[in-house]
Design an enzyme around this catalytic site. Structure first.
Site, PDB file in Angstrom:
ATOM      1  N   SER A   1       0.843  -1.192   0.000  1.00  0.00           N
ATOM      2  CA  SER A   1       0.000   0.000   0.000  1.00  0.00           C
ATOM      3  C   SER A   1       0.887   1.253   0.000  1.00  0.00           C
ATOM      4  CB  SER A   1      -0.963  -0.059   1.187  1.00  0.00           C
ATOM      5  OG  SER A   1      -2.035   0.838   1.020  1.00  0.00           O
TER       6      SER A   1
ATOM      7  N   ASP B   1      -8.559  -4.358  -6.351  1.00  0.00           N
ATOM      8  CA  ASP B   1      -8.108  -3.631  -5.163  1.00  0.00           C
ATOM      9  C   ASP B   1      -8.931  -2.355  -4.969  1.00  0.00           C
ATOM     10  OD1 ASP B   1      -6.573  -2.062  -3.266  1.00  0.00           O
ATOM     11  OD2 ASP B   1      -4.872  -3.361  -3.725  1.00  0.00           O
TER      12      ASP B   1
ATOM     13  N   HIS C   1      -7.447  -5.838  -0.925  1.00  0.00           N
ATOM     14  CA  HIS C   1      -6.314  -4.909  -0.924  1.00  0.00           C
ATOM     15  C   HIS C   1      -5.026  -5.694  -0.777  1.00  0.00           C
ATOM     16  CE1 HIS C   1      -4.251  -1.194  -0.682  1.00  0.00           C
ATOM     17  NE2 HIS C   1      -4.174  -1.092   0.626  1.00  0.00           N
TER      18      HIS C   1
END
Length: 515
Positions: free
Chosen positions: A236, A454, A484
């Site tokens: 991320s 995602d 995610h």
């Protein structure tokens, strides 16, 4: 307020989020109100003063890890230490701060080196997450020391707390999508108050918690750990950190994995639009899985949120579920397909007038425990992103953007749109850049992993990261999945490709697809 950009490791029940709130002044001058100045800009210049031997040759005192109120004591396999780094890299011989590190030594005999992990946020504590995530990466531990840390301003590394628990709970009543002048005034006043609280807590550190600062910390970490190259797993927001590191230190790049990739070409508004698209896409996929038409289901959800805005729902705890808390409760289960049944139950209960389940999901996202204590991930997230982000959209500019945000997502668009105006409103420190520089000519191949489903870091950003890293550097791996992040999410193809790259140095063909 809290932004929606974290990362969930489904197998480890680890929640890491990169959020969805924004704060900006109406002055439109693109600068914060305070006088502090950032230490290092994320410019194309990679030069910085040489670090003294007192830092590069320091010896880490690895010892038993101590638990905290937010992080239990890990098992005996784990060791902790403190790394001294410059407060200001422009003055490397000056004041230092301590970064908390954690590691578990490699279990096999053919050790490659250290593998650094950043779990996103920004603001997620590596000290807290690494032990929980170790099972997911157990194959990597055979040849790597697993190493993570609390970045500057996070947790045990001079962690910033901008508000008390009581103040955080009180702020939950602020409407994140103001409907009139009074609500708008409260929204921006809340943002101003938050910034002042951060400034009081962090002091001069507030100007030295940027992604560029953390990338330089990583290279000092490499030297002190005794590694010739940096091997790194960024997730991320950690992908942005990894890209900035590769740009600053291309010759020191070893084997870098970037999973759940942040779009390096997007500015603050662009990120908000990307997330609105990503969460709407995930919501559509969820609605289809329950047999609902995505358009009808989205209108129904948006109508529910509007009713909650007008009249917050009661809950079993006695607290009221506000619109802001409700949308956070909807967002959380979209991070993992395995959590979709919880979203169904929560939405059904809310339609019946009970906000308890959505409140529980919102509290989980915001790190609130049963006693009413909140973690500080969202605090660190904001101080880091507002030092990075140069953009300060005004309320007037945001109002003009709202129709496009609503078009992108009838459920999340308005929240994301107002977030651009509120997240860094009246911030005490000026931001550093519109978009980070990640070009890394001459670096070793970097494996960029994108997941088509995602919600928080939409798939399109992975291709842009691979392109901006440069030809022969960015290598793209696609997973046609949900949630995610891709590694450890159930794809043998993804896991084996990543493992082969990290353990054997096998670089897959650019554009490989795992379905």
């Amino acid at each position: 307020m809290s932004r929606f950009v974290r990362w969930t490791a489904a197998a480890a029940t680890v929640l890491l989020v990169a959020g969805c709130s924004a704060n900006t002044s109406d002055s439109g001058d693109g600068k914060g109100s305070g006088t502090a100045t950032p230490s290092t800009a994320a410019s194309s210049s990679r030069a910085s003063p040489a670090l003294p031997a007192s830092l590069t040759s320091q010896k880490l005192g690895w010892g038993r890890c101590e638990g905290t109120s937010d992080s239990p004591t890990p098992g005996s396999d784990w060791q902790c230490a403190t790394l001294k780094v410059p407060l200001d890299y422009a003055k490397p011989g000056g004041e230092t701060i301590g970064l908390a590190l954690i590691r578990a030594k490699a279990t096999g005999g053919n050790r490659i080196g250290s593998l650094l992990f950043n779990f996103g946020g920004p603001g997620q504590s590596g000290i807290s997450v690494m032990p929980s995530y170790a099972g997911t990466v157990s194959a990597l531990r055979e040849r790597y020391d697993l190493v993570s840390w609390d970045p500057r301003g996070v947790g045990a590394s001079e962690g910033v707390r901008c508000r008390s628990d009581k103040e955080i709970q009180a702020a939950e009543s602020v409407d994140p999508t103001p409907d009139d002048a009074a609500e708008e005034k409260s929204y921006f006043q809340d943002a101003t108050d938050f910034g002042k609280g951060c400034e009081k807590s962090a002091g001069k550190l507030l100007a030295h918690v940027s992604t560029t600062d953390s990338a330089r910390d990583m290279d000092l970490m490499r030297q002190v750990l005794g590694d010739a190259k940096t091997h790194y797993f960024g997730i991320s927001y950690g992908t942005e950190l990894g890209g900035v590191y590769a740009h600053l230190f291309p010759k020191h790049v070893g084997r870098l994995i970037l999973d759940a990739v942040v779009d390096p070409s997007a500015d603050m508004v662009g990120h908000a639009e990307n997330q609105a698209r990503g969460f709407q896409r995930a919501l559509d996929d969820y609605l289809r899985s329950t047999g609902q038409d995505p358009d009808q289901g989205s209108r129904k959800t948006a109508a529910l949120l509007k009713r909650i805005d007008a009249k917050p729902l009661p809950t079993s705890s006695g607290r009221k579920l506000t619109q802001g808390m409700a949308v956070t409760g909807v967002v959380l289960p979209l991070y993992s397909k395995q959590s979709w049944p919880a979203l169904t139950s929560a939405l059904d209960a809310a339609e019946q007038g009970d906000g308890s389940d959505l409140l529980a999901l919102s509290d989980s996202y915001n790190d609130r425990d049963a006693s009413g204590h909140y973690g500080t991930t969202t605090h660190a997230q904001r101080v880091i992103s507002c030092l990075d982000d140069k953009q300060r959209p005004t309320a007037a500019q945001t109002r003009k953007l709202l129709p496009e945000f609503r078009k992108i997502s009838p459920v999340f668009g308005e929240f994301m749109g107002w977030d651009t105006a509120g997240w860094c409103h009246d911030w005490p420190v000026a931001g550093q850049y519109d978009t980070p520089e990640v070009g890394a000519p001459g670096a070793a191949p970097v494996l960029v992993v994108g997941n088509t489903g995602d919600p928080a870091t939409p798939y399109e950003g992975a291709r842009k990261m691979a392109d901006e890293l440069g030809k022969g550097v960015g290598v793209m791996l696609t997973w046609k999945g949900e949630g995610h992040g891709a590694y450890g999410s159930g794809s043998d193809c993804v896991d084996s490709t990543v493992n082969a790259y990290l353990l054997d140095g096998t670089v897959p063909k650019d554009g490989k697809v795992c379905s």
